[in-house]
Structure formats: structure tokens, C-alpha cells
Design an enzyme around this catalytic site. Structure first.
Site, short mmCIF file in Angstrom:
data_model
loop_
_atom_site.label_atom_id
_atom_site.label_comp_id
_atom_site.label_asym_id
_atom_site.label_seq_id
_atom_site.Cartn_x
_atom_site.Cartn_y
_atom_site.Cartn_z
N LYS A 1 7.58 -33.29 29.84
CA LYS A 1 7.60 -34.22 30.97
C LYS A 1 8.30 -35.53 30.64
O LYS A 1 8.65 -36.30 31.53
CB LYS A 1 6.19 -34.48 31.47
CG LYS A 1 5.55 -33.23 32.08
CD LYS A 1 4.19 -33.51 32.68
CE LYS A 1 3.63 -32.31 33.42
NZ LYS A 1 3.06 -31.31 32.49
C1 LIG Z 1 2.93 -29.95 33.04
C2 LIG Z 1 2.81 -28.90 32.01
C3 LIG Z 1 3.05 -27.54 32.30
C4 LIG Z 1 3.36 -27.06 33.70
O1 LIG Z 1 4.61 -27.46 34.17
P1 LIG Z 1 4.99 -27.33 35.73
O2 LIG Z 1 6.32 -27.92 35.86
O3 LIG Z 1 3.93 -28.10 36.48
O4 LIG Z 1 4.94 -25.88 36.06
C5 LIG Z 1 2.99 -26.63 31.27
N1 LIG Z 1 2.66 -27.00 30.01
C6 LIG Z 1 2.39 -28.28 29.70
C7 LIG Z 1 1.99 -28.63 28.30
C8 LIG Z 1 2.46 -29.28 30.67
O5 LIG Z 1 2.17 -30.55 30.36
#
Ligand SMILES: *Cc1c(COP(=O)(O)O)cnc(C)c1O
Length: 431
Positions: free
Chosen positions: A107
Site C-alpha cells: 500500500k
Molecule cells: C490491503 C492488503 C491486501 C488486500 O489488498 P486489496 O487491494 O484490498 O485486495 C492483501 N494483503 C495485505 C498484507 C494487505 O495489506
């Protein structure tokens, strides 16, 4: 680029407005009006092109003309100034490590890109923007770091008291400056409900510009396509057909990969790797979309019962179930299977995965049972030490903390406790 609302009851808007507003006035998600594939020569020569140039080519059409080229290049440079290594487990399976950014979660890419776009749009500081975000863990830290020190932007993060890991809590409560953490006496859903209520509260929205920073925001969602390109660049000469297994919660990451494919990136297939929150696995089997109450699992970033980006995926595939099924497979796994996978990956490959990556690995294995001549890349969406208690318990060993986390653990937590919506509102109005 113009963006339209997927609820089709709001006027088209610019990239700038889509970023600043987050959601369309009709509560729909914004979607780009047209997607122009990149030249064939770009893919032919991709091994000779720098990462920054690849990212620039990929996203330029989505942010122009509002973000000038020169500014875009600078934003990209700052967004992706860390590694995106690929580790091969064997000839059929690799993992793309997306945890080398400041908060060790994928993210970071979207949060940093979005922060810089918003910072650019708001540079003259006409009206301060407040980014309001609820987090169950990783989003808060990535957003806090991404927006730290960005002029004209205040960030308010709501997190459920006692429900995020130690590392995650430190990442969102120790920064200071323009970042405030609100520790909510409740669960993640309570935080999320308060945020939603704030967006609908005219008392607040008439007095301040509020926006969100989760993957519904186009500036957080779209840059996530970069690392699909980087993977192709690195593996192109080795493997003919690439399949991506994406641990999915709100389906923003996988949906960005699908946009990359729309731009012409040769991706053979997508696998949505899920835990027991398996609405999409069931949908692809039955064609019926039936969200059920969320189940708490070890891979808690994927504990989502109604993935917000799935409407975007359906739009990419023109609402055509059969065409979508050709590109997308979904498997789901229990906590027990996740634990076994963590052990298997360690024993067979001497690699420590996190619970989300472990699910991605399992999905690769299942897909490879039915498909030959493909190479499957699962996304390691977070560093294993972000889920330290689980990883250490399952592997029955201590896992060393990276230096940046050690440093963090010595910092002092600062958070304001609130217990209900009134608390949030008072806080926002008192600033
Ligand atoms: C946010 C997150 C996900 C999921 O990602 P999306 O884009 O919401 O499908 C998977 N793994 C981790 C560690 C995350 O922080």
C-alpha cells in the site's frame, strides 16, 4: 482523462476532482472514460526502459492534463524509490516482494502516489484537505507515511483499540506533524462506520474538505499497476506466460493488474487468492454475488465480505461473466491451510512468507495443477514481521525484526481515544 461514476448518476469529472472527492456524488466509484493501450514497441523494448519511465508511460494518460509531465516524473520518482524484487521458489513459482517500502506493505506505492498528487493539487493551500481513513492495520501506516509533511493536508486515522498489531500501531501513532491517530473503543467496522458517517454529515462537509485514502480513490488504486509491469520486465526473457496470484481483500490490487493488461501488458491469467471471506470464489462458480458477514482470519487484511473494487473489475470486463471467467480464477483457503503453507514454504524453499503471501502461494499451486507452461507469481503483500505473532507461532522460531521496525518500537505512541461518532466529530470541528 475524464472519470465517470459507476453508479452512472453523477457528471463526469477530472482526475483532480476524482482524487479530491474520492467517491462520486452518487456514491459510485470513479472509472476512467477510455483506456488507450500502449504501443507494441513499448513492450518489445521494455527490458531497456527504466522503471521510472515504465511507470510514467503506464499512468500518464490517467492523470493528464492536470498533472504536468515534469511533476508526474517527480511524483513517480519519489513513489517508487525502493526495490521490487522477485524471488524464485522453483521453476514454476516466484514471489514478488512488495514490502520494501517505508511501512513494508504494498500500500506504500498507492499511498505515496496519492499523497503527492493531492499535495500538488493543494499546493496553494486554498482550503486544507482532511484525509479521513479507517484502518484494520496496514492502510493506516502506509497512508500516514505517504502523507507525512505534505503541505495543506491533515490526516486523521481511526483504528480499533487493541485490534492492530504492535508494529502497525507504532507505524500510525508515532509520526506527529500533520498525522493524528484516533484510537477507537470498538472494532474495525465501528471505525469504518464513523468515517462513512462523517462523509455524509453536512455539518462537517460544509465546513471542511474531507477525502478518503483507501483503494476507492483512483490515485491510490491506479499506481498499483506499476509492479505488474516491473515483473514482466524482469521475467519476460525467462517465461512465456505469466500468471499473477494476488492475495485479495478489496480487490484493488488485482484490479490494477487488470488495467495493466488492458494497456497491453501480456498477462495470461489472474488468480484471486482469498481466505474464508470468499464471496468472489462463490460468484465465479455460481454467478451469484452474495456477501456474507465478515469472518476473522489470520490474513486479516483480506477479511472483507463485500470487496469494493469488484464493480470496477466487472466494468473492465464489460459486465460479461464469461469473458471475466477466462481471465480470473479464485480460490479460498482456511487458516489451517494458511498455517500449513507457511511451514511448507519455509521447509521446502527456506523462505518466510506472511499469511497473505502464503495464500497466494497455495493458489499458485492449485492453478498449476490444472495448467501447464505457465509461470505463477504470487504477490507478497506485506513483510512477515508485520504479522509476527502468527508467523513465529506457526514456524516455531523467532523471526528477526528489520532495523526500521526495531527503531520504530522505541518511539512513543501518541493517540487520542474516542468511543463514538460524537468523539470524532468534536475532534474534527475543534481543529
Ligand atoms: C490491503 C492488503 C491486501 C488486500 O489488498 P486489496 O487491494 O484490498 O485486495 C492483501 N494483503 C495485505 C498484507 C494487505 O495489506
Amino acid at each position: 482523462m475524464k472519470y465517470y461514476s459507476l453508479n452512472k448518476k453523477a457528471p463526469k469529472t477530472s482526475f483532480e476532482q476524482a482524487v479530491v472527492k474520492g467517491l462520486a456524488p452518487d456514491k459510485g466509484l470513479y472509472f476512467p472514460e477510455e483506456i488507450q493501450p500502449l504501443d507494441k514497441s513499448f513492450f518489445d523494448n521494455i527490458e531497456q526502459i527504466s522503471r521510472e519511465e515504465i511507470a510514467f508511460q503506464a499512468i500518464q494518460q490517467f492523470v493528464s492534463p492536470e498533472i504536468p509531465k515534469k511533476v508526474l516524473r517527480q511524483i513517480i520518482k519519489e513513489t517508487i524509490d525502493f526495490d521490487f524484487p522477485i524471488v524464485s521458489l522453483n521453476n514454476e513459482i516466484s514471489t514478488l516482494e512488495l514490502f520494501h517500502g517505508p511501512t513494508m506493505a504494498f500500500k506504500d506505492v498507492g499511498a505515496r502516489f496519492m499523497a503527492r498528487c493531492l499535495g500538488y493539487f493543494n499546493q496553494n493551500n486554498k482550503e486544507e484537505i482532511t484525509v479521513l481513513v479507517a484502518t484494520s492495520g496496514d492502510t493506516g501506516g502506509a497512508v500516514a507515511h505517504g502523507f507525512l509533511g505534505v503541505k495543506g493536508i491533515k490526516v486523521v486515522i481511526l483504528y480499533p483499540k487493541g485490534k492492530v498489531s504492535n508494529v502497525q500501531e507504532k507505524q500510525l501513532t508515532t509520526l506527529g506533524q500533520n498525522i493524528t491517530a484516533l484510537e477507537v473503543d470498538g472494532v474495525f467496522d465501528d471505525c469504518q462506520d464513523m468515517v462513512k458517517r462523517a462523509f455524509l454529515d453536512q455539518d462537517l462537509t460544509s465546513k471542511m474538505q474531507l477525502t478518503s485514502a483507501n483503494s476507492i480513490n483512483v490515485a491510490r488504486w491506479l499506481p498499483q499497476m506499476f509492479y505488474f509491469f516491473f515483473t514482466y520486465q524482469q521475467l519476460k526473457s525467462k517465461y512465456k506466460q505469466l500468471v499473477f496470484s494476488v492475495p485479495s481483500g478489496n480487490f484493488g490490487n488485482i484490479c490494477a493488474g487488470m488495467i495493466a493488461k488492458k494497456l497491453g501488458l501480456p498477462i495470461e491469467h489472474f488468480i484471486a487468492a482469498n481466505n474464508e471471506n470468499n464471496v468472489i470464489t462463490k460468484f465465479l462458480k455460481t454467478k451469484e454475488y452474495v456477501p456474507e458477514p465478515t469472518i476473522a482470519t489470520l490474513s486479516n487484511a483480506m477479511d472483507v465480505s463485500n470487496p469494493s473494487n469488484f464493480v470496477r473489475i466487472q466494468e473492465i470486463y464489460d459486465q460479461d461473466f464469461e469473458v471475466l471467467k477466462k481471465d480470473l480464477t479464485s480460490y479460498f483457503y482456511t487458516d489451517k491451510a494458511t498455517e500449513k503453507a507457511l511451514i511448507e514454504i519455509k521447509e521446502k524453499y527456506n523462505y518466510i512468507a506472511d499469511p497473505h503471501g502464503a495464500i497466494g502461494y497455495l493458489a499458485c499451486k492449485d492453478y498449476l495443477k490444472e495448467n501447464e507452461n505457465v509461470h505463477c507469481v504470487f504477490l507478497e503483500t506485506a513483510h512477515p514481521t508485520k504479522f509476527l505473532p502468527t508467523v513465529e507461532r506457526v514456524l516455531n522460531e523467532t523471526v528477526a525484526l528489520p532495523d526500521q521496525i526495531k527503531e520504530l518500537m522505541n518511539k512513543k505512541k501518541v493517540a487520542i481515544e474516542i468511543s463514538n461518532y460524537g468523539g470524532l466529530k468534536n475532534f474534527l470541528l475543534s481543529k
